[in-house]
Design a protein around this motif. Sequence first.
Motif, PDB file in Angstrom:
ATOM      1  N   GLN A   1      10.590 -13.101  80.551  1.00  0.00           N
ATOM      2  CA  GLN A   1      11.644 -13.137  79.552  1.00  0.00           C
ATOM      3  C   GLN A   1      11.066 -13.405  78.168  1.00  0.00           C
ATOM      4  O   GLN A   1      11.473 -12.772  77.177  1.00  0.00           O
ATOM      5  N   GLN A   2      10.116 -14.322  78.077  1.00  0.00           N
ATOM      6  CA  GLN A   2       9.499 -14.648  76.799  1.00  0.00           C
ATOM      7  C   GLN A   2       8.698 -13.475  76.240  1.00  0.00           C
ATOM      8  O   GLN A   2       8.769 -13.176  75.040  1.00  0.00           O
ATOM      9  N   LEU A   3       7.948 -12.800  77.092  1.00  0.00           N
ATOM     10  CA  LEU A   3       7.204 -11.622  76.651  1.00  0.00           C
ATOM     11  C   LEU A   3       8.159 -10.509  76.232  1.00  0.00           C
ATOM     12  O   LEU A   3       7.897  -9.777  75.273  1.00  0.00           O
ATOM     13  N   GLY A   4       9.271 -10.391  76.944  1.00  0.00           N
ATOM     14  CA  GLY A   4      10.273  -9.391  76.579  1.00  0.00           C
ATOM     15  C   GLY A   4      10.866  -9.653  75.204  1.00  0.00           C
ATOM     16  O   GLY A   4      11.078  -8.723  74.415  1.00  0.00           O
ATOM     17  N   GLU A   5      11.119 -10.917  74.892  1.00  0.00           N
ATOM     18  CA  GLU A   5      11.659 -11.273  73.581  1.00  0.00           C
ATOM     19  C   GLU A   5      10.649 -10.963  72.487  1.00  0.00           C
ATOM     20  O   GLU A   5      11.021 -10.485  71.398  1.00  0.00           O
ATOM     21  N   LEU A   6       9.380 -11.219  72.748  1.00  0.00           N
ATOM     22  CA  LEU A   6       8.348 -10.883  71.765  1.00  0.00           C
ATOM     23  C   LEU A   6       8.318  -9.379  71.513  1.00  0.00           C
ATOM     24  O   LEU A   6       8.189  -8.935  70.363  1.00  0.00           O
ATOM     25  N   LYS A   7       8.462  -8.599  72.560  1.00  0.00           N
ATOM     26  CA  LYS A   7       8.478  -7.140  72.401  1.00  0.00           C
ATOM     27  C   LYS A   7       9.677  -6.687  71.572  1.00  0.00           C
ATOM     28  O   LYS A   7       9.570  -5.758  70.761  1.00  0.00           O
ATOM     29  N   VAL A   8      10.805  -7.338  71.761  1.00  0.00           N
ATOM     30  CA  VAL A   8      11.992  -7.010  70.958  1.00  0.00           C
ATOM     31  C   VAL A   8      11.713  -7.252  69.474  1.00  0.00           C
ATOM     32  O   VAL A   8      12.050  -6.424  68.617  1.00  0.00           O
ATOM     33  N   GLN A   9      11.096  -8.376  69.164  1.00  0.00           N
ATOM     34  CA  GLN A   9      10.820  -8.691  67.772  1.00  0.00           C
ATOM     35  C   GLN A   9       9.760  -7.747  67.191  1.00  0.00           C
ATOM     36  O   GLN A   9       9.798  -7.412  65.998  1.00  0.00           O
ATOM     37  N   LEU A  10       8.832  -7.314  68.010  1.00  0.00           N
ATOM     38  CA  LEU A  10       7.842  -6.342  67.539  1.00  0.00           C
ATOM     39  C   LEU A  10       8.486  -4.997  67.238  1.00  0.00           C
ATOM     40  O   LEU A  10       8.055  -4.288  66.323  1.00  0.00           O
ATOM     41  N   GLN A  11       9.525  -4.649  67.972  1.00  0.00           N
ATOM     42  CA  GLN A  11      10.282  -3.439  67.634  1.00  0.00           C
ATOM     43  C   GLN A  11      10.928  -3.593  66.260  1.00  0.00           C
ATOM     44  O   GLN A  11      10.983  -2.633  65.478  1.00  0.00           O
ATOM     45  N   GLY A  12      11.401  -4.791  65.980  1.00  0.00           N
ATOM     46  CA  GLY A  12      11.946  -5.049  64.650  1.00  0.00           C
ATOM     47  C   GLY A  12      10.900  -4.909  63.571  1.00  0.00           C
ATOM     48  O   GLY A  12      11.150  -4.347  62.499  1.00  0.00           O
ATOM     49  N   LEU A  13       9.688  -5.408  63.843  1.00  0.00           N
ATOM     50  CA  LEU A  13       8.603  -5.266  62.876  1.00  0.00           C
ATOM     51  C   LEU A  13       8.257  -3.795  62.661  1.00  0.00           C
ATOM     52  O   LEU A  13       7.971  -3.383  61.538  1.00  0.00           O
ATOM     53  N   GLU A  14       8.284  -3.027  63.719  1.00  0.00           N
ATOM     54  CA  GLU A  14       8.031  -1.585  63.595  1.00  0.00           C
ATOM     55  C   GLU A  14       9.004  -0.953  62.597  1.00  0.00           C
ATOM     56  O   GLU A  14       8.609  -0.160  61.739  1.00  0.00           O
ATOM     57  N   LYS A  15      10.264  -1.322  62.691  1.00  0.00           N
ATOM     58  CA  LYS A  15      11.270  -0.788  61.766  1.00  0.00           C
ATOM     59  C   LYS A  15      11.005  -1.251  60.334  1.00  0.00           C
ATOM     60  O   LYS A  15      11.153  -0.474  59.384  1.00  0.00           O
ATOM     61  N   PHE A  16      10.621  -2.515  60.185  1.00  0.00           N
ATOM     62  CA  PHE A  16      10.292  -3.030  58.859  1.00  0.00           C
ATOM     63  C   PHE A  16       9.156  -2.229  58.228  1.00  0.00           C
ATOM     64  O   PHE A  16       9.217  -1.838  57.064  1.00  0.00           O
ATOM     65  N   LEU A  17       8.097  -1.987  59.003  1.00  0.00           N
ATOM     66  CA  LEU A  17       6.930  -1.297  58.462  1.00  0.00           C
ATOM     67  C   LEU A  17       7.245   0.151  58.133  1.00  0.00           C
ATOM     68  O   LEU A  17       6.740   0.702  57.148  1.00  0.00           O
ATOM     69  N   GLN A  18       8.089   0.778  58.939  1.00  0.00           N
ATOM     70  CA  GLN A  18       8.500   2.144  58.628  1.00  0.00           C
ATOM     71  C   GLN A  18       9.323   2.182  57.344  1.00  0.00           C
ATOM     72  O   GLN A  18       9.114   3.038  56.483  1.00  0.00           O
ATOM     73  N   ALA A  19      10.249   1.225  57.193  1.00  0.00           N
ATOM     74  CA  ALA A  19      11.087   1.182  55.992  1.00  0.00           C
ATOM     75  C   ALA A  19      10.266   0.888  54.750  1.00  0.00           C
ATOM     76  O   ALA A  19      10.591   1.362  53.655  1.00  0.00           O
ATOM     77  N   GLY A  20       9.197   0.108  54.911  1.00  0.00           N
ATOM     78  CA  GLY A  20       8.350  -0.245  53.775  1.00  0.00           C
ATOM     79  C   GLY A  20       7.240   0.728  53.507  1.00  0.00           C
ATOM     80  O   GLY A  20       6.399   0.498  52.630  1.00  0.00           O
ATOM     81  N   HIS A  21       7.223   1.856  54.242  1.00  0.00           N
ATOM     82  CA  HIS A  21       6.222   2.915  54.053  1.00  0.00           C
ATOM     83  C   HIS A  21       4.807   2.340  54.134  1.00  0.00           C
ATOM     84  O   HIS A  21       3.937   2.677  53.336  1.00  0.00           O
ATOM     85  N   ARG A  22       4.576   1.505  55.125  1.00  0.00           N
ATOM     86  CA  ARG A  22       3.252   0.900  55.255  1.00  0.00           C
ATOM     87  C   ARG A  22       2.191   1.913  55.683  1.00  0.00           C
ATOM     88  O   ARG A  22       1.008   1.654  55.564  1.00  0.00           O
ATOM     89  N   GLY A  23       2.611   3.071  56.183  1.00  0.00           N
ATOM     90  CA  GLY A  23       1.627   4.092  56.531  1.00  0.00           C
ATOM     91  C   GLY A  23       0.858   4.598  55.330  1.00  0.00           C
ATOM     92  O   GLY A  23      -0.280   5.063  55.446  1.00  0.00           O
ATOM     93  N   ASP A  24       1.482   4.531  54.152  1.00  0.00           N
ATOM     94  CA  ASP A  24       0.826   4.963  52.912  1.00  0.00           C
ATOM     95  C   ASP A  24       0.256   3.780  52.132  1.00  0.00           C
ATOM     96  O   ASP A  24      -0.184   3.942  50.995  1.00  0.00           O
TER      97      ASP A  24
END
Length: 218
Positions: A123-146
């Motif tokens: 359950q704890q690892l699952g929650e961490l994965k959920v938050q990492l999905q949120g970080l993925e969205k943040f980085l996409q919105a912030g155009h961190r690829g560039d």
Amino acid sequence: MKLYSVPHSPYASRVRIQVYARGLPVEICQPPGGLGSDDFKALTPTGKVPTLDVDGLCLVESAAIMEYLEESYPHKPLMPVAAEQRAWVRSVTRFADLYLAQALFPLFLELRQRSGDQAKLDQQLGELKVQLQGLEKFLQAGHRGDHQQLDLADCALAPTLFFVVAVPPLFGEPDILAGLPGVQNWWQWAQQQEPVAKVLAEMQVGLDAMMAGLKKAG
């Protein structure tokens, strides 16, 4: 100025990245008497690191310290100029503190307690994965690829990602960043930045010492 810090603290580590990246006139010190000592608690209202001693005035909380340093040394800042980008940096820093780090804390507790409760651990690892999905969205919105230039968001995220990557393998989760291309690409880029690499090496030393202490205690 003196920055009271310990190597493995993600909050102190983010300030050290800023100090190294900017070449700021800040002496990095161990807390007097050690973390948790009465001597150190007498200096700061929180008794925690990081604490920045500015001519006897002790400033606490990493975000406040980092903004103070940016305002005090405005040449080549790590905070973006545009208001929208500045707000994004602050949002990511808050996300790292309130969501990502909070999802990590139970895993650190499990390292100490060693309960062996696999269902709870999953359950704890699952929650961490959920938050990492949120970080993925943040980085996409912030155009961190560039993204090419280090900023305060990178300073804040890198120490937290260090533990995100280092701790789950201890519980049989070897690749917690699988399926997160934005996070993976950013993490690879961040580790190549000299100030980040220097601090991550310091954190590894601190983590190794912490794990050795836990093993000895067990």
